[in-house]
Each structure stands twice: as C-alpha cells, then as structure tokens.
Design an enzyme around this catalytic site. Structure first.
Site, short mmCIF file in Angstrom:
data_model
loop_
_atom_site.label_atom_id
_atom_site.label_comp_id
_atom_site.label_asym_id
_atom_site.label_seq_id
_atom_site.Cartn_x
_atom_site.Cartn_y
_atom_site.Cartn_z
N HIS A 261 -3.96 3.71 -4.76
CA HIS A 261 -3.96 2.64 -5.85
C HIS A 261 -4.96 1.64 -5.44
O HIS A 261 -5.49 1.64 -4.32
CB HIS A 261 -2.68 2.12 -5.79
CG HIS A 261 -1.71 2.84 -6.40
ND1 HIS A 261 -0.36 2.67 -6.61
CD2 HIS A 261 -1.54 4.19 -6.75
CE1 HIS A 261 0.45 3.57 -7.17
NE2 HIS A 261 -0.30 4.59 -7.34
N GLU A 263 -4.89 -1.57 -5.24
CA GLU A 263 -4.33 -2.56 -4.28
C GLU A 263 -4.62 -1.84 -2.82
O GLU A 263 -5.26 -2.54 -1.93
CB GLU A 263 -2.88 -2.94 -4.39
CG GLU A 263 -2.76 -3.72 -5.82
CD GLU A 263 -2.20 -2.45 -6.83
OE1 GLU A 263 -1.31 -3.06 -7.61
OE2 GLU A 263 -2.52 -1.44 -6.68
N CYS A 289 3.02 -1.34 -6.94
CA CYS A 289 4.13 -0.34 -6.83
C CYS A 289 4.52 -0.86 -5.32
O CYS A 289 3.97 -1.65 -4.47
CB CYS A 289 3.47 0.98 -6.65
SG CYS A 289 2.59 1.60 -5.34
N CYS A 292 2.26 -0.18 -2.33
CA CYS A 292 1.18 -1.17 -2.30
C CYS A 292 1.78 -2.68 -1.68
O CYS A 292 1.33 -3.40 -1.19
CB CYS A 292 0.50 -1.29 -3.44
SG CYS A 292 -0.75 -0.06 -3.89
#
Length: 332
Positions: A261, A263, A289, A292
């Site tokens: 992801h 992040e 999420c 993260c």
C-alpha cells in the site's frame, strides 16, 4: 492567475491586454474563438456575424462554451489575460479557478466611437447613432446564449475608467495591478500536501486502485509512496499481482495480493534511507487499512490526514484514536 476583461466596444480592453502581455501574461480572446469558427466556415468576418456565430455556439454547446475552450488550454503556473468576456456563464466558468479576477473597462460612448473609427475593424459603424444601435444588441438579452454585457459587468471585481490618454490608462493600471495580484490565492498546507499525494498516486502501477501517501515533517516532505508490487517484482500492470489482474471483487482474495500500500511504501522508503518518522504527519489519498495503521503507529507518526474513506476501515480508525495518533479527513 487569470485576469478577465469585460466592457463595451472600444473601451480599451485591448490596450489593457497589451499592458499585461508586456508583463508576462499570456493572451486569449473569446472573440478570437468566434473568429476562428467564422474562418473555418469560409465566411466573411463582420461584427454582426461574430455576434450571430457567438450566440449560435452558446446556444448549441452551452453559454460557457467559449470560456471552456480557453480554460482547456490554460495551465496553473502561468498568468493569463482573457479579453471579450460578455456572458455571465463565461464568468461562472472562469470562477471555477480561484485565481480568476474580472476587470471591467469603461469609457464614454463618444470617446469609444472615435476609437472604433480609428481602429477600422470589420463592419464598424460610421456614425455615433449606428454605433449606439449596434451596442444595444450586446448590452442585455433574455436569451441566456446571447451577449449580456450589463449582467456581465455587474459581476466585475474591479472597474477602471479609460476616458483619457493611454498614459492615463497605464498609470491607473500601475495603481490597481498590485491590488489585483494580491488576490492570487495560495493553497493552505493541507491542500498543498494532499495535492502532492494525488500526484504521487499517478505513479502507481496497480490496476485496481491508485493510492499514495506522503510523510511530512516540519512542513517538508521526507518520504513518498504509492501502491504497487515490491522492488524487483513485475509491476502490477505488467501482470505482477494475481489478485489485481484477476479483477477480484473488493474485499476478497486479499491473501493473493502482492501490492504494497501507499502508506506502507512511504514508511519503508523512510526506513530504507534511514529517516526518522517520529512526530511526522502522513497525508494519504485513502484512509489506511489495518496493516498500514499498525505500521503508522509503530513508526512514531503523530497524525494521519486522509482524503477519502477506505472500505472496512472502522477498526483502523478506532485503533489510531486508541493509540493517540491524530486523525483528520481533508477532502480536495
């Protein structure tokens, strides 16, 4: 910024435009958009025909069509002057940009008539009464596609008079231009950093969703990341991630997803380069999420600012609050 010019015929809008061009402004004219249309049709150019074709274009494609054509050719990092704005819908279209200022230029009818004669443009009236009759057609109309100069001038942010010499006009412009330029808006820090995050997202190679995050400390970007496959693996858009390439339904087959992801990548990039994230702010295009979120907490990031909600992230947001990480939504 964009400085739009409105006002009656021969009021001096062209001279104002030339003044601004000499100061680095790029020039557009809505009348030139109509002139190009008339030439493409193989017709002779006259003021009456320009009015008729302009009204026809507004009726067919919407009253803001000329403004939209010009706007499509502008960039955010240049100054522009746009001449011949004559319909309120054109003003409304330009005001979608916050850096737009409408300047009205006016002068007495007799002075404008003399200027019109000296200018010698196509189909210019040769008598003051003819000049006034032609102008009446441009002032107001119940037809939203027609020229509505009175209503347009009422929307002006500033009005200047041009009843004297060119030198007088230039002195007035010297006086008001600093006031106009002071209206140019600057984005606040949230808008600035979230806009950067959006640009970073454009680099994503994920074929399902483009997401990015940037990490900021002391108002300085110290790390960026966008979602995609790990370093050394085939990119998602080259077939590297089986889940994305099978277009799996949202929330399913997550164990097959090879993409990191945004992040996650921003945090690991900082670690890769030995940059501390303690006390930093993370801007992300989507709320994080759970995975993260745990990385954000443990990396020492103090605040998360997100643009859009991410599905199924109630647990993530609650955990950020429990662990004392600030959380805000900022929508662009």
């Amino acid at each position: 910024m964009i400085i739009g010019l409105t006002g009656p015929n021969a009021a001096g809008k062209g001279e104002v435009a030339r003044y601004l061009e000499r100061r680095g402004f790029h020039y557009f004219s809505l009348s030139d958009e109509i002139r190009d249309e008339v030439r493409q049709r193989g017709l002779e150019i006259s003021r009456e025909r320009l009015i008729d074709v302009g009204n026809e274009l507004r009726a067919r494609f919407g009253p803001a069509v000329l403004a939209e054509r010009v706007l499509s050719r502008t960039a955010s990092d240049r100054n522009y002057v746009v001449d011949s704005i004559r319909n309120p819908a054109e003003v409304e279209a330009f005001r979608r940009r916050r850096d737009f200022v409408l300047l009205s230029v006016d002068a007495e009818a007799a002075a404008r008539f003399e200027r019109s004669l000296r200018r010698g443009r196509e189909g210019a009236p040769q008598t003051l009464s003819g000049f006034a009759q032609q102008e009446e057609r441009e002032l107001h109309s119940p037809d939203p596609a027609a020229q509505q100069l009175v209503a347009t001038r009422a929307l002006a942010d500033l009005t200047i008079r041009n009843d004297g010499s060119i030198e007088d006009l230039h002195r007035e412009l010297d006086r008001v231009l600093p006031r106009i330029m002071s209206r140019v808006p600057r984005p606040d820090w949230d808008e600035y950093f979230m806009s950067i995050a959006r640009v970073v997202a454009a680099r994503s190679n994920c074929i399902k969703r483009k997401v990015a995050a940037i990490i900021v400390k002391d108002k300085r970007v110290i790390s960026t990341g966008y979602n995609g496959t790990p370093r050394g693996a085939r990119n998602c858009n080259e077939g590297g991630c089986p889940r994305c390439n099978s277009m799996a339904e949202s929330g399913t087959a997550l164990e097959e997803c090879l993409c990191s992801h945004g992040e996650e990548n921003a945090i690991t990039q900082a670690a890769y380069h030995g940059t501390s994230l303690k006390g930093a702010i993370l801007y992300t295009t989507y709320a994080p999420c759970l995975l993260c979120t745990k990385m954000i907490i443990n990396s020492g990031i103090a605040e998360v600012v997100y643009n859009q909600d991410y599905p199924l992230n109630e647990t993530s947001l609650a955990l950020l609050g429990e662990c004392g990480v600030g959380l805000r939504q900022y929508r662009l």
